[in-house]
Motif scaffolding. Structure first.
Motif, PDB file in Angstrom:
ATOM      1  N   LEU A   1       0.851  -1.186   0.000  1.00 10.65           N
ATOM      2  CA  LEU A   1       0.000   0.000   0.000  1.00 10.65           C
ATOM      3  C   LEU A   1       0.888   1.238   0.000  1.00 10.65           C
ATOM      4  O   LEU A   1       1.766   1.379   0.862  1.00 10.65           O
ATOM      5  N   ASN A   2       0.701   2.117  -0.969  1.00  7.93           N
ATOM      6  CA  ASN A   2       1.472   3.357  -1.036  1.00  7.93           C
ATOM      7  C   ASN A   2       0.983   4.312   0.048  1.00  7.93           C
ATOM      8  O   ASN A   2      -0.157   4.757   0.030  1.00  7.93           O
ATOM      9  N   LEU A   3       1.866   4.629   0.992  1.00 11.38           N
ATOM     10  CA  LEU A   3       1.461   5.468   2.129  1.00 11.38           C
ATOM     11  C   LEU A   3       1.805   6.941   1.947  1.00 11.38           C
ATOM     12  O   LEU A   3       1.536   7.745   2.844  1.00 11.38           O
ATOM     13  N   ARG A   4       2.392   7.313   0.825  1.00 11.64           N
ATOM     14  CA  ARG A   4       2.730   8.724   0.630  1.00 11.64           C
ATOM     15  C   ARG A   4       1.521   9.653   0.785  1.00 11.64           C
ATOM     16  O   ARG A   4       1.632  10.711   1.410  1.00 11.64           O
ATOM     17  N   PRO A   5       0.347   9.289   0.228  1.00 13.18           N
ATOM     18  CA  PRO A   5      -0.811  10.180   0.404  1.00 13.18           C
ATOM     19  C   PRO A   5      -1.268  10.301   1.859  1.00 13.18           C
ATOM     20  O   PRO A   5      -2.053  11.197   2.181  1.00 13.18           O
ATOM     21  N   CYS A   6      -0.801   9.412   2.725  1.00 15.43           N
ATOM     22  CA  CYS A   6      -1.235   9.417   4.131  1.00 15.43           C
ATOM     23  C   CYS A   6      -0.327  10.249   5.026  1.00 15.43           C
ATOM     24  O   CYS A   6      -0.621  10.415   6.212  1.00 15.43           O
ATOM     25  N   PHE A   7       0.775  10.753   4.492  1.00 11.41           N
ATOM     26  CA  PHE A   7       1.700  11.515   5.326  1.00 11.41           C
ATOM     27  C   PHE A   7       1.010  12.775   5.844  1.00 11.41           C
ATOM     28  O   PHE A   7       0.330  13.482   5.092  1.00 11.41           O
ATOM     29  N   THR A   8       1.197  13.033   7.124  1.00 13.21           N
ATOM     30  CA  THR A   8       0.570  14.215   7.738  1.00 13.21           C
ATOM     31  C   THR A   8       1.598  15.271   8.105  1.00 13.21           C
ATOM     32  O   THR A   8       1.230  16.353   8.553  1.00 13.21           O
ATOM     33  N   ILE A   9       2.881  14.964   7.917  1.00 13.15           N
ATOM     34  CA  ILE A   9       3.944  15.939   8.189  1.00 13.15           C
ATOM     35  C   ILE A   9       4.655  16.244   6.884  1.00 13.15           C
ATOM     36  O   ILE A   9       5.048  15.323   6.151  1.00 13.15           O
ATOM     37  N   LYS A  10       4.842  17.503   6.588  1.00 14.61           N
ATOM     38  CA  LYS A  10       5.442  17.917   5.326  1.00 14.61           C
ATOM     39  C   LYS A  10       6.905  17.478   5.262  1.00 14.61           C
ATOM     40  O   LYS A  10       7.656  17.667   6.211  1.00 14.61           O
ATOM     41  N   PRO A  11       7.322  16.880   4.132  1.00 14.13           N
ATOM     42  CA  PRO A  11       8.731  16.480   3.995  1.00 14.13           C
ATOM     43  C   PRO A  11       9.663  17.690   4.110  1.00 14.13           C
ATOM     44  O   PRO A  11       9.294  18.817   3.763  1.00 14.13           O
ATOM     45  N   LEU A  12      10.868  17.442   4.599  1.00 15.02           N
ATOM     46  CA  LEU A  12      11.839  18.515   4.792  1.00 15.02           C
ATOM     47  C   LEU A  12      12.676  18.778   3.552  1.00 15.02           C
ATOM     48  O   LEU A  12      13.401  19.773   3.495  1.00 15.02           O
TER      49      LEU A  12
END
Length: 555
Positions: A357-368
């Motif tokens: 399952l691709n979890l990228r859409p679920c990230f809640t913290i913005k990448p640095l």
């Protein structure tokens, strides 16, 4: 974390590499153009600990490279586009952008494994590093893949990524000195296209399939662009200066571990609810089907692959759309029907299959930072009946089960607890991988002591065997922007990873307008007749039910 690295040895002003008897020179002239005045005087070392998901892939890989990924792409391009000077420049640019590709791994103990990255001190430094991780061969696609999967491990703690270019039947002459930006485009000459093979190799704990394919698209976007060698050199200069030309910010230089991209649960109550939900979902995983195991001969992975031409692929897409399912959901049902036709398991026990399952859409913290090379996968299961009703039309059964697979997949991806489940699954996988790694090491040292037998009385649990894993990559033509690199024609794609003994994974994806299905498995790990019959049934069911839409009522 930022620490001072020991001084690196001075790089030679001249890098020489023999290719078919010719000498390729990166000369003093190139060096003087490429090293800016503000090149890093003292190398620094950036490091961070691996997260649980990364550890679960790293620890099993230490001995034989289990899970090391590869992506093969066959393509046509003019010979000048794949000369070593151009390829290594593009490779260097992308390694500057994505520091994990050029990192190393240091293991302190089972709980403390770290990525360590020393930023390149100059564009030349980046170029030489890229060259050391680039190889040219003259061998076939099948030999490239077989060597990677079954030969000595290509990657290591010191080499987390590698690039191999192959062109059979001819030699790739070494280029002259890199032209200055004002030099004319060499590919303005009329040169015929030739077939080439590219193998991108990367450790799985660096990233996942989405990172691998996005990287390949970016690679060909640069390689097949109209930019001269000098313009690519200027781009390397600019990107190095922007990212590593001054002391980097230690907190944002390396992509974070997956688990750090999820916000913490706001309360102990929410965390408790998440644990109960996770336990409940694990208890619902019921599967009673598995391939019979084969001999104990050494692992040997093969990858039989079939592609469906553009017209048949259009029919497949049309029939899937008419029944309200994706190709991915239909492939779960194909495997289900194919296995039921093998008739090798108890019909009363369901068939369980797993997928990523691709979890990228679920990230809640913005990448640095803007690097997409990091691991971001969760897991879900699809459970279907293991029988075909004799009184039912096989087509109706198939499309009904495809819709069930779609519902289960959607429910897993869009569930409100997906972040909590993914975090807890990562923790569980991390615990198991550390325990297994210690057990493996103790066995190797001859000090392993089996745990005492349990004396507790537990209620027998339902079987939870998975038949097969499916890697369903979807429409890769949505990732590969073929129009951006018109000088390159991509025509073949095969992907997978080095497997453990008894490993099996089915891949399904659309690429270059065609549907591709491949089965990567250890041919010595399973009973050959059963696997052969299953694969034959997969192809037969695809033709019968997806290409034709289902017009047979036979079994």
């Amino acid at each position: 974390m930022l620490v001072q690295a020991p001084p690196s040895p001075a790089f030679s002003d001249v890098l020489r590499r023999d290719l078919d008897g010719e000498t390729n020179v990166i000369s003093d002239a190139l060096t003087s153009r490429m090293i800016p005045d503000d090149a890093l005087a003292k190398p620094c070392k950036l490091e961070r600990r691996m997260g649980d998901s990364e550890l679960s892939y790293y620890l099993p890989s230490r001995s034989t490279g289990v899970n090391d990924m590869y992506l093969h792409l066959g393509f046509e391009a003019p010979e000048h586009m794949v000369r070593r000077a151009r390829v290594r420049m593009v490779w260097a640019i992308l390694r500057v952008r994505h520091p994990l590709l050029a990192s190393q791994v240091v293991m302190h103990d089972y709980n403390d494994v770290r990525f360590e990255f020393i930023p390149p001190q100059s564009p030349e430094d980046a170029l030489i590093n890229a060259d050391h991780n680039l190889e040219y061969k003259s061998t076939s696609k099948d030999d490239l893949i077989d060597s990677y999967l079954n030969g000595p491990r290509t990657l290591s703690n010191e080499r987390l990524s590698y690039l191999i270019v192959s062109q059979r039947g001819s030699t790739l002459p070494s280029p002259p000195l890199t032209p200055r930006p004002s030099s004319p485009l060499p590919h303005k000459q009329e040169t015929p296209s030739q077939n080439h093979d590219l193998l991108i190799c990367a450790a799985h704990f660096l990233g996942d399939g989405m990172a691998l394919h996005q990287f390949a698209n970016d690679f060909f976007g640069l390689l097949g662009s109209e930019k001269t060698q000098g313009e690519l050199e200027t781009q390397l200069n600019e990107e190095w200066r922007a990212r590593w030309g001054s002391t980097p910010d230690a907190t944002s230089a390396l992509p974070r571990a997956m688990e750090e991209n999820f916000a913490e649960e706001p309360s102990r109550f929410r965390r408790a609810v998440g644990k109960v939900d996770f336990q409940r979902t694990q208890e619902q995983l019921i599967g009673g089907q598995s391939f019979p195991r084969g001999s104990r001969q050494p692992r040997h992975t093969i990858v039989p692959t079939v592609s469906y031409d553009v017209e048949r692929t259009k029919n497949i897409l049309k029939h899937c759309k008419a029944h309200g399912v994706s190709v991915s959901a239909a492939l779960f049902a194909i495997c289900n029907i194919a296995w039921a036709r093998v008739s090798a398991g108890k019909p009363e026990l369901p068939t369980m299959m797993y997928s990523a399952l691709n979890l990228r859409p679920c990230f809640t913290i913005k990448p640095l930072n803007d690097s997409y090379w990091f691991l971001a996968v969760g897991y879900f299961n699809v459970i279907l009946p293991n029988f075909i009703p004799k009184s039912s039309d096989i087509s109706s059964v198939f499309w009904h089960r495809a819709r069930i697979a779609k519902e289960q997949s959607t429910r897993a991806a869009k569930n409100s607890m997906v972040v909590s489940r993914s975090r807890l699954m990562a923790e569980e996988r991390g615990r198991r991988s550390r325990a297994w790694a210690k057990e493996d090491d103790d066995r190797e040292r001859g000090v392993y002591v089996p745990p005492p037998p349990s004396t507790s009385h537990t209620t027998p649990s339902a079987p939870s065997a998975a038949l097969i894993g499916l890697s369903l990559l979807g429409n890769l033509d949505g990732i590969y922007k073929h129009a951006v690199f018109p000088g390159v024609k991509l025509h073949t794609l095969t992907t997978g990873s080095r497997q453990r003994s008894g490993g099996m994974l089915l891949f399904g994806y659309t690429f270059a307008g065609k549907l591709w299905i491949s089965l990567g498995y250890d041919e010595n790990g399973f009973e050959k007749e059963t696997v052969g019959k299953f694969w034959e049934n997969v192809l037969q069911a695809t033709d019968e039910l997806m290409v034709s839409g289902g017009c047979s009522t036979g079994h």
